[in-house]
Scaffold this active site. Structure first.
Site, PDB file in Angstrom:
ATOM      1  N   CYS A  67       0.656  -0.905  -0.364  1.00  0.00           N
ATOM      2  CA  CYS A  67       0.131  -0.232   0.485  1.00  0.00           C
ATOM      3  C   CYS A  67       0.712   1.580   0.239  1.00  0.00           C
ATOM      4  O   CYS A  67       0.100   2.201  -0.481  1.00  0.00           O
ATOM      5  CB  CYS A  67      -0.635  -0.063   1.066  1.00  0.00           C
ATOM      6  SG  CYS A  67      -1.820  -1.153   1.421  1.00  0.00           S
TER       7      CYS A  67
ATOM      8  N   HIS B 119      -3.869   7.014   3.705  1.00  0.00           N
ATOM      9  CA  HIS B 119      -4.070   6.082   2.647  1.00  0.00           C
ATOM     10  C   HIS B 119      -5.499   5.502   3.068  1.00  0.00           C
ATOM     11  O   HIS B 119      -5.458   5.326   4.558  1.00  0.00           O
ATOM     12  CB  HIS B 119      -3.151   5.145   3.075  1.00  0.00           C
ATOM     13  CG  HIS B 119      -3.236   3.678   2.976  1.00  0.00           C
ATOM     14  ND1 HIS B 119      -3.625   3.748   1.241  1.00  0.00           N
ATOM     15  CD2 HIS B 119      -3.780   1.726   3.529  1.00  0.00           C
ATOM     16  CE1 HIS B 119      -3.607   2.167   1.499  1.00  0.00           C
ATOM     17  NE2 HIS B 119      -3.782   1.442   2.848  1.00  0.00           N
TER      18      HIS B 119
ATOM     19  N   ASN C 225      -9.993  -0.195  -0.040  1.00  0.00           N
ATOM     20  CA  ASN C 225      -8.567   0.017   0.111  1.00  0.00           C
ATOM     21  C   ASN C 225      -8.089  -0.880  -0.770  1.00  0.00           C
ATOM     22  O   ASN C 225      -8.290  -1.597  -1.454  1.00  0.00           O
ATOM     23  CB  ASN C 225      -8.301  -0.589   1.185  1.00  0.00           C
ATOM     24  CG  ASN C 225      -6.674  -1.318   1.110  1.00  0.00           C
ATOM     25  OD1 ASN C 225      -5.808   0.047   0.050  1.00  0.00           O
ATOM     26  ND2 ASN C 225      -6.171  -1.277   1.861  1.00  0.00           N
TER      27      ASN C 225
HETATM   28  N1  COA Z   1     -18.394  -8.565   9.711  1.00  0.00           N
HETATM   29  C1  COA Z   1     -18.388  -9.122  10.667  1.00  0.00           C
HETATM   30  N2  COA Z   1     -17.953  -9.612  12.431  1.00  0.00           N
HETATM   31  C2  COA Z   1     -16.169  -9.397  11.848  1.00  0.00           C
HETATM   32  C3  COA Z   1     -15.924  -8.950  10.090  1.00  0.00           C
HETATM   33  C4  COA Z   1     -17.359  -8.489   9.024  1.00  0.00           C
HETATM   34  N3  COA Z   1     -16.706  -8.645   7.989  1.00  0.00           N
HETATM   35  N4  COA Z   1     -14.959  -9.352  10.162  1.00  0.00           N
HETATM   36  C5  COA Z   1     -14.182  -9.559  11.995  1.00  0.00           C
HETATM   37  N5  COA Z   1     -15.587  -9.538  12.686  1.00  0.00           N
HETATM   38  C6  COA Z   1     -15.648 -10.303  14.235  1.00  0.00           C
HETATM   39  C7  COA Z   1     -14.478 -10.380  15.019  1.00  0.00           C
HETATM   40  O1  COA Z   1     -14.376 -11.769  14.142  1.00  0.00           O
HETATM   41  C8  COA Z   1     -14.739 -10.580  15.984  1.00  0.00           C
HETATM   42  O2  COA Z   1     -15.772 -11.025  16.756  1.00  0.00           O
HETATM   43  P1  COA Z   1     -15.033 -11.632  17.846  1.00  0.00           P
HETATM   44  O3  COA Z   1     -15.156  -9.977  18.626  1.00  0.00           O
HETATM   45  O4  COA Z   1     -16.393 -12.845  18.019  1.00  0.00           O
HETATM   46  O5  COA Z   1     -13.963 -13.061  17.300  1.00  0.00           O
HETATM   47  C9  COA Z   1     -15.105  -8.774  16.594  1.00  0.00           C
HETATM   48  O6  COA Z   1     -15.859  -8.577  14.396  1.00  0.00           O
HETATM   49  C10 COA Z   1     -14.123  -8.107  16.657  1.00  0.00           C
HETATM   50  O7  COA Z   1     -12.827  -7.888  14.973  1.00  0.00           O
HETATM   51  P2  COA Z   1     -11.499  -7.146  15.420  1.00  0.00           P
HETATM   52  O8  COA Z   1     -10.734  -8.003  14.330  1.00  0.00           O
HETATM   53  O9  COA Z   1     -11.102  -6.453  16.339  1.00  0.00           O
HETATM   54  O10 COA Z   1     -12.671  -6.093  14.481  1.00  0.00           O
HETATM   55  P3  COA Z   1     -11.939  -4.530  14.549  1.00  0.00           P
HETATM   56  O11 COA Z   1     -12.972  -3.643  14.931  1.00  0.00           O
HETATM   57  O12 COA Z   1     -10.401  -4.856  14.489  1.00  0.00           O
HETATM   58  O13 COA Z   1     -11.943  -5.056  12.628  1.00  0.00           O
HETATM   59  C11 COA Z   1     -10.427  -5.112  10.433  1.00  0.00           C
HETATM   60  C12 COA Z   1     -11.715  -5.503  11.506  1.00  0.00           C
HETATM   61  C13 COA Z   1     -10.050  -5.394   9.578  1.00  0.00           C
HETATM   62  C14 COA Z   1     -11.948  -3.753  10.488  1.00  0.00           C
HETATM   63  C15 COA Z   1      -9.417  -3.778  11.177  1.00  0.00           C
HETATM   64  O14 COA Z   1      -9.073  -4.302  12.207  1.00  0.00           O
HETATM   65  C16 COA Z   1      -8.542  -3.208  10.026  1.00  0.00           C
HETATM   66  O15 COA Z   1      -9.380  -1.735   9.551  1.00  0.00           O
HETATM   67  N6  COA Z   1      -7.525  -3.297  10.288  1.00  0.00           N
HETATM   68  C17 COA Z   1      -6.356  -2.217   9.642  1.00  0.00           C
HETATM   69  C18 COA Z   1      -6.835  -3.141   8.059  1.00  0.00           C
HETATM   70  C19 COA Z   1      -5.976  -2.384   7.254  1.00  0.00           C
HETATM   71  O16 COA Z   1      -5.443  -0.798   7.839  1.00  0.00           O
HETATM   72  N7  COA Z   1      -5.217  -3.103   6.468  1.00  0.00           N
HETATM   73  C20 COA Z   1      -4.273  -2.441   5.074  1.00  0.00           C
HETATM   74  C21 COA Z   1      -3.458  -1.258   5.471  1.00  0.00           C
HETATM   75  S1  COA Z   1      -3.054  -1.106   4.074  1.00  0.00           S
END
Ligand code: COA
Length: 330
Positions: A118, A252, A282
């Site tokens: 990215c 980003h 993204n």
């Molecule tokens: N729909 C519903 N629930 C989901 C889900 C989805 N698409 N994806 C994950 N969950 C659930 C998880 O399983 C977890 O459930 P649990 O508590 O029962 O285990 C819960 O939601 C929370 O998960 P978590 O990973 O803590 O969620 P989050 O708030 O961190 O959001 C992302 C997940 C991926 C959106 C977030 O971590 C993120 O944006 N990370 C950075 C991503 C990024 O920038 N990537 C690229 C960089 S270039």
């Protein structure tokens, strides 16, 4: 590394390739357990674009490059260098950049691809800045192009909601600004956290090739919220600027919550922050030029504006550039 150079180079044109196929959150929720409200609330993403079978990182790059050349009224033969960044390469060689150069008629250009996930576009742009500042090149075409849908595990709800396809291109030119000022670039990487976000090209541990994006979402989230503030602050300082000197901040486009927390801590008013992830998700190395293209089409990009642009992700790497836009309006 961080560096500042006094120069009259600037961005002069932008183009984009936005696949026509829209994939909505509702469609994703028919395959994995998720829903539109969760995706919007946790990421800010409403939909993303998906390349058709006929589209590829190369065809999208060509489309974006043609548009940038046309909008900027650039003679293809005057392009000295083509740099294409991607996180979803189809092959090692020939480079995307070489195929683009051939297609648009940039027959005296050097051509190279860059892999920095990215952060790829920011790395490619910094290479262009360096080549121009050193006097090796005058006009450079920089492209970010992605078909992330082809390296997405559509059964992994933690990642499949995030990514989209598309390409963007900019032209950067020596002598484009009426005066000299500091252009700043910061590049960074922390390979110790590399496995928090990865996509393999080969069978690296003998367990079969898994080209799909694998991510430790919360670790990447923590990294991103910190680096967005730290890197922007360092680049502003090196450019002897404050947030009020920046006309448009292009963070980003990974997650709206990451952007909002960074923007708040940095003090940018929301109207000076470009956001397209609601429409495109993204798009990795295409994120920055797709934001610029959107700003250009909607009249927000005006000659003389100072842009602070940042890409971050796999590596874990980041790149931030402070540079002027001197292109014509839409
Ligand atoms: N729909 C519903 N629930 C989901 C889900 C989805 N698409 N994806 C994950 N969950 C659930 C998880 O399983 C977890 O459930 P649990 O508590 O029962 O285990 C819960 O939601 C929370 O998960 P978590 O990973 O803590 O969620 P989050 O708030 O961190 O959001 C992302 C997940 C991926 C959106 C977030 O971590 C993120 O944006 N990370 C950075 C991503 C990024 O920038 N990537 C690229 C960089 S270039």
């Amino acid at each position: 590394m961080i560096g500042a150079v006094t120069t009259d180079l600037a961005l002069v044109a932008v183009g984009a390739a936005i696949p026509a196929r829209i994939l909505t959150n509702e469609e994703i929720s028919q395959r994995v357990e998720t829903d539109d409200a969760w995706i919007r609330e946790r990421t800010g993403i409403g939909e993303r674009r998906i390349a058709t079978a006929e589209e590829s990182v190369t065809t999208l790059a060509i489309q974006a490059a043609r548009q940038a050349v046309e909008r900027g009224d650039i003679a293809p033969g005057s392009i000295d260098l083509v740099v294409a960044a991607t996180a979803s390469p189809e092959r090692s060689f020939p480079s995307i950049a070489a195929l683009v150069a051939d297609d648009i008629g940039a027959h005296s250009a050097g051509a190279v691809d860059m892999l920095a996930a990215c952060a790829g576009f920011a790395y490619a742009l910094s290479y262009a800045v360096g080549q121009i500042a050193a006097g090796f090149a005058e006009t450079v075409l920089v492209i970010g192009t992605e078909t992330l849908s082809r390296i997405t595990d559509w059964d992994d709800r933690g990642t499949c909601i995030l990514f989209g396809d598309g390409a963007g291109a900019v032209i950067i030119k020596a002598g484009a600004a009426p005066d000299q000022e500091l252009v700043v670039v910061e590049l960074g990487a922390d390979g110790s956290k590399g496995d928090d976000l990865r996509g393999d090209l080969t069978d690296r541990d003998g367990s079969g090739v898994d080209r799909n994006i694998r991510m430790n979402g919360s670790a990447v989230y923590r990294f991103a919220t910190q680096v967005i503030v730290d890197s922007a602050t360092r680049v502003l300082e090196a450019g002897q600027r404050t947030h009020s000197d920046i006309d448009l901040f292009v963070p980003h486009q990974a997650n709206l919550r990451i952007i909002e927390s960074g923007v708040k801590r940095l003090g940018f008013p929301p109207e000076r922050v470009l956001i397209t992830l609601d429409q495109y998700g993204n798009t990795s190395s295409a994120s920055i030029p797709l934001c610029l293209d959107h700003a250009w089409r909607t009249g927000r990009l005006q000659p003389g504006q100072r842009l602070l642009m940042m890409g971050l992700g796999g590596g874990l790497a980041w790149g931030t550039c402070l540079i002027r836009w001197m292109g014509r309006g839409a």
